[in-house]
Design an enzyme around this catalytic site. Structure first.
Site, PDB file in Angstrom:
ATOM      1  N   GLU A   8      45.534  48.308  37.391  1.00 57.17           N
ATOM      2  CA  GLU A   8      45.109  47.176  36.842  1.00 57.17           C
ATOM      3  C   GLU A   8      45.836  46.026  36.395  1.00 57.17           C
ATOM      4  O   GLU A   8      46.573  45.846  35.316  1.00 57.17           O
ATOM      5  CB  GLU A   8      44.323  47.597  35.584  1.00 57.17           C
ATOM      6  N   HIS A 170      36.129  46.335  35.119  1.00 47.11           N
ATOM      7  CA  HIS A 170      37.019  45.680  33.964  1.00 47.11           C
ATOM      8  C   HIS A 170      36.378  44.868  33.221  1.00 47.11           C
ATOM      9  O   HIS A 170      35.095  44.319  33.404  1.00 47.11           O
ATOM     10  CB  HIS A 170      37.895  44.714  34.835  1.00 47.11           C
ATOM     11  N   ASP A 295      48.314  46.590  32.933  1.00 48.19           N
ATOM     12  CA  ASP A 295      47.497  45.500  32.366  1.00 48.19           C
ATOM     13  C   ASP A 295      48.630  44.055  32.345  1.00 48.19           C
ATOM     14  O   ASP A 295      48.219  43.138  31.343  1.00 48.19           O
ATOM     15  CB  ASP A 295      46.679  45.531  31.150  1.00 48.19           C
TER      16      ASP A 295
END
Length: 368
Positions: A8, A170, A295
């Site tokens: 991600e 997400h 992230d």
């Protein structure tokens, strides 16, 4: 641990803002999130790659920064943004496909068109390993929310299953109306601290209890941020989904939500680097359901890799869930704990090992 796969990791392209995508100045003042957030989102092969090398991250799956097409209430505009982003991301990934892959962006206004764009990314473009959907799709005046547990989205889920494309769900911000009603005066709670998880876990549980995973048993869903609070609450979730009370719930009668984790539902560590939380997740849903993510650039790569790592979490499960990683342009291989610098250093012929993690007698080696 070396050779980690991060799933991600946000990215943007120069035309993204003008097409209605993420506005880099809208989230926080410049310098608050990792320096120049806008520049960090555009960067792939410079500082990002350097930090990957320094911190044992072999591969990143890049995706258009949230909320992407999901924030565009106009169907034509959302489809245009998705198509342009996918073309740009494919080109970026293919500059170095051994280190990067892509998650396709889709407009979800029309499930059939979403399926068509996914097939284009999968079959005509290169470098894609899955899909990213940023929670609900905005429609109408921006306050209408389209959710994918509606039966009309089965045509999309069928395409994702048929292609073997895992779908990463997400979070995103609330609609203007909901923000005004729920979060005004407590804006600090509306985003990563609470609101993101509360909205996305509802959407995921809606998809599961609507029977989507039962109708499409090969479909795989992934959520980040240590499971958006679900692992911690899983007992209560299953305990309170009482079939006598909710006889019309469409999930299989012989299953509970817990049963889908590790086979069809997976979590990643993105933006949530608590060892205790990871241990809780492993205890509740099993290590096979847990994967590594950072992230970036919203989170620090060095901070992320200091969390507790296992080879399954850091690499093996990603290869099992995102099957395209193991062949084609990416060609990632399964590695042993020793190769990943877990369970001792990889010692070359003729080297002397002074204890489990040491080449040197004088100083302690640092595990990454």
């Amino acid at each position: 641990m070396l050779n980690k796969i991060a799933l991600e990791e946000a990215w943007n392209f120069p035309e993204g803002e003008s097409l209605g995508g993420f506005q880099s100045a809208s989230l926080a003042p410049k310098g608050v999130i990792g320096g120049d957030l806008g520049a960090n989102l555009l960067d792939v092969h410079s500082q990002r790659l350097q930090q990957m090398d320094e911190n044992g991250v072999e591969f990143m799956a890049l995706s258009l920064v949230s909320a992407g097409p999901q924030k565009v209430p106009n169907r034509e505009g959302a489809e245009k943004l998705a198509r342009a982003a996918n073309d740009a991301l494919s080109a970026e990934v293919m500059k170095d496909p051994k280190r990067f892959g892509g998650l396709a962006s889709l407009s979800m206004h029309d499930p059939s068109q979403a399926a068509q764009e996914l097939r284009r990314c999968w079959n005509d473009l290169h470098g894609f390993i899955g899909v990213i959907l940023n929670d609900y799709q905005s429609a109408g005046d921006g306050n209408t929310m389209l959710f994918y547990d509606d039966p009309s989205y089965d045509v999309f889920w069928a395409a994702a299953e048929d292609l073997g494309a895992p779908v990463y769900l997400h979070p995103r911000e609330a609609t203007p109306e909901i923000f005004e009603r729920m979060w005004k005066g407590r804006e600090h709670l509306a985003f990563s601290a609470l609101g993101y998880a509360n909205r996305l876990n509802m959407h995921l549980l809606g998809i599961i209890t609507a029977g989507v995973l039962d109708r499409f048993p090969k479909l795989k869903l992934v959520i980040g941020h240590m499971g958006e609070h679900i692992p911690y609450d899983l007992y209560r979730i299953d305990h309170k989904l009482n079939r006598a009370r909710f006889p019309n719930m469409r999930m299989r009668k012989d299953r509970i939500v817990r049963d889908y984790f590790g086979t069809q539902v997976f979590i990643t560590t993105s933006g949530h680097f608590s060892t205790n939380a990871l241990l809780c997740a492993i205890a509740e849903i099993g290590v096979d359901a847990c994967m590594f993510s950072i992230d970036h650039p919203f989170e620090s790569i060095p901070n992320a890799v200091n969390a507790r790592d296992l080879v399954k979490i850091g690499r093996g499960n990603a290869l099992r869930v995102f099957e395209r990683l193991g062949g084609g342009v990416h060609g990632l291989e399964v590695k042993t704990p020793r190769e990943c610098r877990v369970d001792g250093l990889k010692i070359e012929d003729g080297e002397v090992e002074f204890g489990l993690y040491n080449r040197s007698f004088e100083k302690r080696e640092v595990r990454r």
